[in-house]
Each structure stands twice: as structure tokens, then as C-alpha cells.
Design an enzyme around this catalytic site. Structure first.
Site, PDB file in Angstrom:
ATOM      1  N   ASN A  82       0.612  -1.337   0.005  1.00 29.27           N
ATOM      2  CA  ASN A  82       0.325  -0.018   0.032  1.00 29.27           C
ATOM      3  C   ASN A  82       0.769   0.923  -0.175  1.00 29.27           C
ATOM      4  O   ASN A  82       1.826   0.939   0.497  1.00 29.27           O
ATOM      5  CB  ASN A  82      -1.175  -0.135   1.568  1.00 29.27           C
ATOM      6  CG  ASN A  82      -1.809   0.949   1.120  1.00 29.27           C
ATOM      7  OD1 ASN A  82      -1.422   2.497   0.898  1.00 29.27           O
ATOM      8  ND2 ASN A  82      -2.873   1.010   1.920  1.00 29.27           N
ATOM      9  N   PRO A  83       0.877   2.075  -0.931  1.00 29.61           N
ATOM     10  CA  PRO A  83       1.551   2.598  -1.384  1.00 29.61           C
ATOM     11  C   PRO A  83       1.432   4.228  -0.195  1.00 29.61           C
ATOM     12  O   PRO A  83       2.540   4.834   0.481  1.00 29.61           O
ATOM     13  CB  PRO A  83       1.577   3.238  -2.311  1.00 29.61           C
ATOM     14  CG  PRO A  83       0.493   3.034  -3.340  1.00 29.61           C
ATOM     15  CD  PRO A  83      -0.061   2.059  -2.472  1.00 29.61           C
ATOM     16  N   GLY A  84       0.378   4.197   0.422  1.00 33.44           N
ATOM     17  CA  GLY A  84      -0.306   5.279   1.676  1.00 33.44           C
ATOM     18  C   GLY A  84       0.556   5.583   2.450  1.00 33.44           C
ATOM     19  O   GLY A  84       1.438   5.544   3.751  1.00 33.44           O
ATOM     20  N   GLU A  88      -1.776 -13.500   2.109  1.00 32.76           N
ATOM     21  CA  GLU A  88      -3.537 -14.089   2.764  1.00 32.76           C
ATOM     22  C   GLU A  88      -3.522 -13.343   3.898  1.00 32.76           C
ATOM     23  O   GLU A  88      -2.816 -12.612   4.446  1.00 32.76           O
ATOM     24  CB  GLU A  88      -3.712 -14.892   2.578  1.00 32.76           C
ATOM     25  CG  GLU A  88      -3.564 -15.674   1.190  1.00 32.76           C
ATOM     26  CD  GLU A  88      -4.968 -15.180   0.374  1.00 32.76           C
ATOM     27  OE1 GLU A  88      -5.408 -15.046  -0.021  1.00 32.76           O
ATOM     28  OE2 GLU A  88      -4.213 -14.832  -1.278  1.00 32.76           O
ATOM     29  N   ASP A 138      -1.956  -4.523  10.466  1.00 33.17           N
ATOM     30  CA  ASP A 138      -2.574  -4.731   9.969  1.00 33.17           C
ATOM     31  C   ASP A 138      -3.704  -3.547  10.644  1.00 33.17           C
ATOM     32  O   ASP A 138      -3.416  -3.525  11.883  1.00 33.17           O
ATOM     33  CB  ASP A 138      -3.357  -5.885   9.634  1.00 33.17           C
ATOM     34  CG  ASP A 138      -4.526  -6.242   9.329  1.00 33.17           C
ATOM     35  OD1 ASP A 138      -3.929  -6.319   7.852  1.00 33.17           O
ATOM     36  OD2 ASP A 138      -5.478  -6.492   9.962  1.00 33.17           O
ATOM     37  N   SER A 139      -4.455  -2.875   9.732  1.00 32.72           N
ATOM     38  CA  SER A 139      -5.311  -1.519  10.774  1.00 32.72           C
ATOM     39  C   SER A 139      -6.274  -1.286   9.557  1.00 32.72           C
ATOM     40  O   SER A 139      -7.188  -2.609   8.376  1.00 32.72           O
ATOM     41  CB  SER A 139      -4.158  -0.751  10.055  1.00 32.72           C
ATOM     42  OG  SER A 139      -3.817  -0.103   8.599  1.00 32.72           O
ATOM     43  N   PHE A 184      -4.783   8.760   2.599  1.00 38.32           N
ATOM     44  CA  PHE A 184      -5.687   7.926   1.625  1.00 38.32           C
ATOM     45  C   PHE A 184      -7.033   6.797   2.123  1.00 38.32           C
ATOM     46  O   PHE A 184      -7.003   7.348   3.414  1.00 38.32           O
ATOM     47  CB  PHE A 184      -4.298   6.767   1.055  1.00 38.32           C
ATOM     48  CG  PHE A 184      -3.924   6.043   2.340  1.00 38.32           C
ATOM     49  CD1 PHE A 184      -3.360   6.052   3.815  1.00 38.32           C
ATOM     50  CD2 PHE A 184      -4.371   4.907   2.518  1.00 38.32           C
ATOM     51  CE1 PHE A 184      -2.579   5.642   4.770  1.00 38.32           C
ATOM     52  CE2 PHE A 184      -4.057   3.809   3.722  1.00 38.32           C
ATOM     53  CZ  PHE A 184      -3.244   3.950   5.508  1.00 38.32           C
ATOM     54  N   HIS A 198      -3.980   6.513  14.155  1.00 41.90           N
ATOM     55  CA  HIS A 198      -4.097   5.145  14.956  1.00 41.90           C
ATOM     56  C   HIS A 198      -2.079   4.643  14.645  1.00 41.90           C
ATOM     57  O   HIS A 198      -1.779   3.960  15.394  1.00 41.90           O
ATOM     58  CB  HIS A 198      -4.284   3.884  14.320  1.00 41.90           C
ATOM     59  CG  HIS A 198      -4.658   4.463  12.558  1.00 41.90           C
ATOM     60  ND1 HIS A 198      -4.558   5.553  12.251  1.00 41.90           N
ATOM     61  CD2 HIS A 198      -4.891   3.636  11.951  1.00 41.90           C
ATOM     62  CE1 HIS A 198      -4.461   5.525  10.720  1.00 41.90           C
ATOM     63  NE2 HIS A 198      -4.862   4.628  10.531  1.00 41.90           N
ATOM     64  N   ARG A 199      -1.566   4.677  13.360  1.00 43.90           N
ATOM     65  CA  ARG A 199      -0.730   4.226  12.569  1.00 43.90           C
ATOM     66  C   ARG A 199       0.893   4.705  13.641  1.00 43.90           C
ATOM     67  O   ARG A 199       1.961   4.519  14.042  1.00 43.90           O
ATOM     68  CB  ARG A 199       0.190   4.329  11.822  1.00 43.90           C
ATOM     69  CG  ARG A 199       1.048   3.146  10.756  1.00 43.90           C
ATOM     70  CD  ARG A 199       0.350   3.530   9.355  1.00 43.90           C
ATOM     71  NE  ARG A 199      -0.652   2.592   8.759  1.00 43.90           N
ATOM     72  CZ  ARG A 199      -1.494   3.300   8.959  1.00 43.90           C
ATOM     73  NH1 ARG A 199      -1.597   4.750   8.022  1.00 43.90           N
ATOM     74  NH2 ARG A 199      -2.622   3.384   8.039  1.00 43.90           N
TER      75      ARG A 199
HETATM   76  P1  IMP Z   1      -4.454  -3.690   5.553  1.00 49.19           P
HETATM   77  O1  IMP Z   1      -4.026  -2.715   6.727  1.00 49.19           O
HETATM   78  O2  IMP Z   1      -3.095  -3.623   4.615  1.00 49.19           O
HETATM   79  O3  IMP Z   1      -5.927  -4.563   5.255  1.00 49.19           O
HETATM   80  O4  IMP Z   1      -5.350  -2.514   4.562  1.00 49.19           O
HETATM   81  C1  IMP Z   1      -6.015  -1.352   6.162  1.00 49.19           C
HETATM   82  C2  IMP Z   1      -7.090  -0.741   5.475  1.00 49.19           C
HETATM   83  O5  IMP Z   1      -8.164  -0.463   6.323  1.00 49.19           O
HETATM   84  C3  IMP Z   1      -6.735   0.455   4.035  1.00 49.19           C
HETATM   85  O6  IMP Z   1      -6.766  -0.336   3.008  1.00 49.19           O
HETATM   86  C4  IMP Z   1      -7.796   1.423   4.479  1.00 49.19           C
HETATM   87  O7  IMP Z   1      -8.946   1.149   3.052  1.00 49.19           O
HETATM   88  C5  IMP Z   1      -8.020   1.374   5.748  1.00 49.19           C
HETATM   89  N1  IMP Z   1      -6.806   2.742   6.223  1.00 49.19           N
HETATM   90  C6  IMP Z   1      -5.856   1.836   7.283  1.00 49.19           C
HETATM   91  N2  IMP Z   1      -5.819   2.865   7.716  1.00 49.19           N
HETATM   92  C7  IMP Z   1      -6.213   4.368   6.882  1.00 49.19           C
HETATM   93  C8  IMP Z   1      -5.305   5.229   7.361  1.00 49.19           C
HETATM   94  O8  IMP Z   1      -4.944   5.971   7.917  1.00 49.19           O
HETATM   95  N3  IMP Z   1      -5.933   6.575   6.209  1.00 49.19           N
HETATM   96  C9  IMP Z   1      -7.737   6.207   5.444  1.00 49.19           C
HETATM   97  N4  IMP Z   1      -7.621   4.538   5.660  1.00 49.19           N
HETATM   98  C10 IMP Z   1      -7.091   3.870   6.348  1.00 49.19           C
END
Ligand code: IMP
Length: 205
Positions: A12-14, A42, A71-72, A158, A186-187
Site C-alpha cells: 500500500n503506497p499510502g 493472504e 494490519d489496520s 488515503f 493510529h499508525r
Molecule cells: P490492510 O491493513 O492492508 O488490511 O488495509 C487497511 C485498510 O484500512 C486500508 O486499505 C484502508 O482502507 C483502511 N485504512 C487503514 N489505515 C488508514 C488510514 O490511515 N487512512 C485511511 N484508511 C485507512
């Protein structure tokens, strides 16, 4: 064991952008798993922590390097905590990330039509492993509380950021400059906790 390079198990580039900014002061160089040709793992589990660990172990096994993953997701009160661990693919998995984000946000708006409690929080769980079978992974968590609004604001960040409103700041997450978001998100909070743990263990070179 000390190290100065870490593989980030995310394409995820964001997230990569945010983690790069956050890791710089720690003297850590981040390598993205995509740049190393490692496919995304996965995410089959129903908890953030299990998914983060699975992704970190996968990247460490494939690269032979220490790796970490987050994981967020966003948990919305009126939806009983959904989309939660399914935030990335709330709508469906087709198209590039921007198209996916747009469909996720459209589905969020549709799901919330007529609903009362628009309180929501982002969650981020980070797992760091020094090797693929590390029995003592470092785990850190962060949460960020706000509410969902129905008209998007801002073009930073993002994902769900244009709809994630922070009443105390009168801004959405997408209206915050990157450095400000990183301080309170959160991050950002999860990484600050991880930095303390890394420092305590003296394992950053
Ligand atoms: P994963 O952790 O790769 O499963 O993806 C987490 C998903 O949660 C992201 O693709 C976003 O849709 C959402 N998400 C997580 N953190 C953020 C954030 O800081 N801003 C906006 N969306 C977020």
C-alpha cells in the site's frame, strides 16, 4: 541482534509513505516487499494482530530479513465495528487502490444511510519479527477516534481519510498535513510504541 534495515510487508503506497516518514528518525531504512518482488500475503484471520503477524512472517521468510507489517482498518460504531479487518476490501477487490478506496467509501456511505451513531475509530496493530519463526514478535497498537461525515473533505492521506472527521481539530484526516497526521494517527501511535520497545531491547543499529 541489531539491524538497520526492515522489510515492510505491505504494497500500500499510502502506508509505505507514512511508515517511511515515521521510521526516518529511528535510523531505520525501510524496504518495501513489492520492491523486493515479494507477493502480498493472504489476510485470512478475523483479528488485526493475527493478520499483521501472518504478513510479517511471510515477508521475513521470503526476504531472509527482519520484517514488520501493520494490519489496520476503520471500525464504525453504527456498523457494529465493520468494516474492521475487512476495510481494504469492504466493497470488492477489483481495480487499483484509488478505485477501491472510492468504492469502499461509496459502500460506507450507503451502509450508514439513516444510521445514528457515526462514531468511528481507526486501529493499527504492528507486528515485527526478527526472523520468520521469531517466537517473541514485537507487537504495538494504536487507535484514533473520530466520526464519519457524509461529505468528503481534503485530498491528503488515503482510504477513508476524507470521511474521517476529528471534531477537536474541525478537520478530516485528509485535511491534515502528513506530518500532523503521523503524530496523532493510529499508525503514528503504534509506531511510537514500537520504537520504545525497539529502543528498550536495543536492537536498532
Ligand atoms: P490492510 O491493513 O492492508 O488490511 O488495509 C487497511 C485498510 O484500512 C486500508 O486499505 C484502508 O482502507 C483502511 N485504512 C487503514 N489505515 C488508514 C488510514 O490511515 N487512512 C485511511 N484508511 C485507512
Amino acid at each position: 541482534m541489531t539491524f538497520d534495515k526492515l522489510v515492510l510487508a505491505s504494497g500500500n503506497p499510502g502506508k509505505l509513505r507514512e511508515f517511511q516518514q515515521l521510521c526516518e528518525p529511528l535510523g531505520l531504512t525501510l524496504l518495501s516487499q513489492a520492491a523486493l518482488g515479494i507477493a502480498e500475503a493472504e489476510e485470512p484471520h478475523c483479528t488485526f494482530i493475527e493478520n499483521a503477524l501472518a504478513k510479517a512472517r511471510h515477508a521475513s521468510r521470503a526476504s531472509g530479513l527482519p520484517a514488520f507489517a501493520d494490519d489496520s482498518g476503520i471500525c464504525v460504531n453504527a456498523l457494529g465495528g465493520a468494516p474492521g479487518v475487512h476495510s481494504a476490501r469492504f466493497a470488492d477487490a477489483a481495480g487499483d487502490r484509488e478505485a477501491q478506496d472510492a468504492r469502499n467509501n461509496a459502500k460506507l456511505m450507503a451502509s450508514l444511510a439513516g444510521k445514528g451513531d457515526l462514531g468511528a475509530h481507526y486501529v493499527c496493530v504492528i507486528a515485527l519479527v526478527r526472523h520468520a519463526d521469531d517466537p517473541e514478535p514485537l507487537i504495538a497498537e494504536g487507535r484514533w477516534h473520530g466520526k464519519i461525515i457524509d461529505t468528503p473533505r481534503g485530498d491528503g492521506g488515503f482510504g477513508y481519510d476524507p470521511y474521517f472527521f476529528l471534531p477537536a481539530l474541525n478537520k478530516t484526516a485528509a485535511e491534515l498535513p502528513a506530518a500532523e497526521k503521523n503524530k496523532i494517527s493510529h499508525r503514528g501511535k503504534a509506531l511510537a510504541e514500537l520504537a520504545v520497545k525497539l529502543g528498550r531491547l536495543n536492537i536498532v543499529a
